[in-house]
Scaffold this motif. Structure first.
Motif, short mmCIF file in Angstrom:
data_model
loop_
_atom_site.label_atom_id
_atom_site.label_comp_id
_atom_site.label_asym_id
_atom_site.label_seq_id
_atom_site.Cartn_x
_atom_site.Cartn_y
_atom_site.Cartn_z
N HIS A 257 83.45 24.68 -0.67
CA HIS A 257 82.19 24.31 -0.01
C HIS A 257 81.46 25.60 0.36
CE1 HIS A 257 83.47 20.06 0.54
NE2 HIS A 257 84.67 20.62 0.64
N TYR A 258 80.15 25.64 0.16
CA TYR A 258 79.41 26.85 0.50
C TYR A 258 78.17 26.51 1.33
CZ TYR A 258 76.19 25.66 -3.31
OH TYR A 258 75.30 25.03 -4.12
N ARG A 259 77.73 27.48 2.10
CA ARG A 259 76.55 27.34 2.96
C ARG A 259 75.79 28.66 2.98
NH1 ARG A 259 75.62 28.22 8.56
NH2 ARG A 259 77.81 28.87 8.83
N VAL A 260 74.50 28.59 2.77
CA VAL A 260 73.69 29.81 2.75
C VAL A 260 73.55 30.35 4.17
CG1 VAL A 260 71.38 30.73 2.33
CG2 VAL A 260 72.42 29.17 0.67
N LEU A 261 73.83 31.64 4.34
CA LEU A 261 73.66 32.32 5.62
C LEU A 261 72.35 33.09 5.68
CD1 LEU A 261 77.29 33.70 6.15
CD2 LEU A 261 76.29 31.61 7.11
N GLU A 262 72.08 33.87 4.63
CA GLU A 262 70.83 34.63 4.54
C GLU A 262 70.44 34.76 3.08
OE1 GLU A 262 70.19 38.25 6.91
OE2 GLU A 262 72.17 37.89 7.81
N ARG A 263 69.12 34.83 2.85
CA ARG A 263 68.60 35.01 1.49
C ARG A 263 67.90 36.35 1.40
NH1 ARG A 263 68.28 29.83 -0.99
NH2 ARG A 263 68.60 28.11 0.49
N TYR A 264 68.18 37.08 0.33
CA TYR A 264 67.56 38.38 0.12
C TYR A 264 66.78 38.43 -1.18
CZ TYR A 264 71.25 39.32 3.52
OH TYR A 264 72.09 39.26 4.61
N GLY A 265 66.34 37.28 -1.66
CA GLY A 265 65.54 37.22 -2.87
C GLY A 265 66.37 37.24 -4.13
N TYR A 266 66.99 38.37 -4.41
CA TYR A 266 67.79 38.52 -5.62
C TYR A 266 69.29 38.31 -5.37
CZ TYR A 266 63.42 40.75 -6.98
OH TYR A 266 62.09 41.02 -7.23
N THR A 267 69.69 38.31 -4.12
CA THR A 267 71.07 38.03 -3.74
C THR A 267 71.07 37.10 -2.54
OG1 THR A 267 71.17 39.96 -2.27
CG2 THR A 267 71.93 40.27 -4.55
N THR A 268 72.23 36.48 -2.27
CA THR A 268 72.35 35.54 -1.15
C THR A 268 73.68 35.77 -0.44
OG1 THR A 268 71.09 33.88 -2.39
CG2 THR A 268 72.31 33.11 -0.47
N LEU A 269 73.62 35.78 0.88
CA LEU A 269 74.83 35.84 1.69
C LEU A 269 75.27 34.42 1.98
CD1 LEU A 269 76.67 37.96 3.15
CD2 LEU A 269 75.36 37.44 5.23
N VAL A 270 76.50 34.07 1.62
CA VAL A 270 76.99 32.70 1.78
C VAL A 270 78.31 32.68 2.53
CG1 VAL A 270 75.85 31.83 -0.30
CG2 VAL A 270 78.18 32.74 -0.46
N GLU A 271 78.55 31.56 3.18
CA GLU A 271 79.86 31.26 3.75
C GLU A 271 80.55 30.28 2.83
OE1 GLU A 271 81.24 29.91 8.10
OE2 GLU A 271 80.34 28.29 6.93
N CYS A 272 81.79 30.55 2.47
CA CYS A 272 82.57 29.66 1.61
C CYS A 272 83.76 29.12 2.39
CB CYS A 272 83.07 30.39 0.37
SG CYS A 272 81.75 30.95 -0.72
#
Length: 370
Positions: A257-272
């Protein structure tokens, strides 16, 4: 060699500890790691079924894979009488009385005995039953080909060297789970067989709570999601895992399961959050949905997969790779019930410096692009 040692030699989860260069530079010679003489009263039986009964903890898929690779060999009673060597057999070969079965591997046998080594160990919690420790990126968990010393289990053995009841070579105690060499984060160690049994059941029944933080390539359309797909060894690269359909019968079931933490346009910080704990699960699942982990060389994350074609952007990405030259993955939280008291135990760990610096760099980059 014990059955447990044979099991570890054929264990899919040990591939992270393999030395790829040593494998590639091998001379093609096979080395005997296990032999078994078939009893005189044995009725004809497929060799994969026979070995499942005589090699503890082995799966049929693993034995069949060894046979497909030519690692399962047999010398029949007639062959022995005529001085013929053992020959590779397929999984459907039927063993007969007097057969001698060999497990031959493409690396020499090595002594897997764990001796304590004075290596710093970051202990976050400890009592009479267990320890929670923090493993830095770059540290191998278990010894294997190319990594016989300096591993986490050697450090644990040193830390517990004065505890008479703890034997680092006893599989009934020790690490309950593992993370990859270049992944940082929390792990739990059982000091007693009772603790390992209890914790092992919790992991098996998915009663533990584990979350990871990862930086991945690309921007997600959705804010959260679920990835389901069996994890099995990549047929083209034995050091990498691949994802197969849940009903394929290939690999082991896995859910992330994943959840977006922050978006940086070309990359994304996610919690898995893991429902299962397979080898390279997050790395393989994220690649499968088109979002490889940033800087993950094995799964294609060390290429510029999103962004601009400018020289300045290429230089920026190369600086990012240098800042965190590993897959950007951290085992941040760990939760379980205490094996003795039943109390819920929850632990969290800060991001390591290399990851934090990289995330700050992407955060500033994205802010300046707005």
């Amino acid at each position: 060699m014990t059955n447990d040692e044979v099991m570890s030699l054929m264990e899919d989860d040990d591939i992270e500890a393999l030395d790829a260069e040593a494998q590639e530079d091998g001379d093609g010679q096979l080395y005997e790691h296990f032999r078994l003489e078939v009893d005189k009263g044995q009725v004809p039986l497929r060799i994969d079924k026979y070995l499942m009964e005589h090699m503890q903890h082995q799966t049929r898929n693993r034995i069949q894979a060894a046979a497909d690779a030519g690692f399962i060999q047999v010398c029949s009673a007639d062959d022995m009488a005529k001085g013929r060597p053992a020959r590779p057999v397929k999984s459907n070969y039927k063993v007969r009385p007097g057969d001698v079965v060999f497990l031959m591997l493409d690396r020499p046998h090595f002594d897997t005995t764990i001796e304590p080594e004075d290596i710093p160990l970051d202990v976050r919690y400890e009592d009479d039953h267990l320890m929670v420790i923090y493993k830095p990126a770059g540290m191998v968990v278990h010894p294997g080909c190319g990594n016989f010393h300096g591993t986490l289990v050697h450090a644990i053995a040193w830390h517990l060297r004065n505890l008479p009841s703890y034997d680092p070579n006893d599989p009934q105690v020790g690490l309950v789970h593992r993370i990859d060499k270049d992944t940082s984060g929390l792990l739990v160690v059982a000091k007693t067989p009772e603790a390992k049994t209890s914790l092992g059941k919790q992991f098996f029944n998915h009663d533990t709570h584990r979350s990871y933080v990862a930086l991945v390539w690309g921007n997600f359309v959705e804010d959260e999601g679920r990835i389901e797909g069996n994890i099995g060894r990549d047929v083209r690269d034995r050091l990498r895992m691949d994802v197969f359909a849940p009903d394929s019968g290939i690999g082991k079931p896995a859910v992330t399961h994943y959840r977006v933490l922050e978006r940086y346009g070309y990359t994304t910080l996610v919690e898995c959050r893991l429902e299962t704990g397979r080898t390279h699960q997050i790395r393989a699942h994220m690649k499968h949905i088109g979002h490889p982990l940033f800087s993950d060389e094995r799964y294609g994350g060390c290429e510029i997969l999103r962004g601009e074609r400018t020289a300045s952007y290429k230089a920026y990405i190369q600086n990012c790779f240098k800042l965190c030259p590993r897959q950007v993955l951290h085992a941040k939280t760990l939760g379980f019930r205490h094996p003795a008291t039943g109390q819920q135990m929850d632990f969290t760990s800060d991001l390591p410096d290399d990851m934090q610096l990289l995330i700050d760099k992407w955060r500033n980059y994205f802010k300046n692009k707005l």
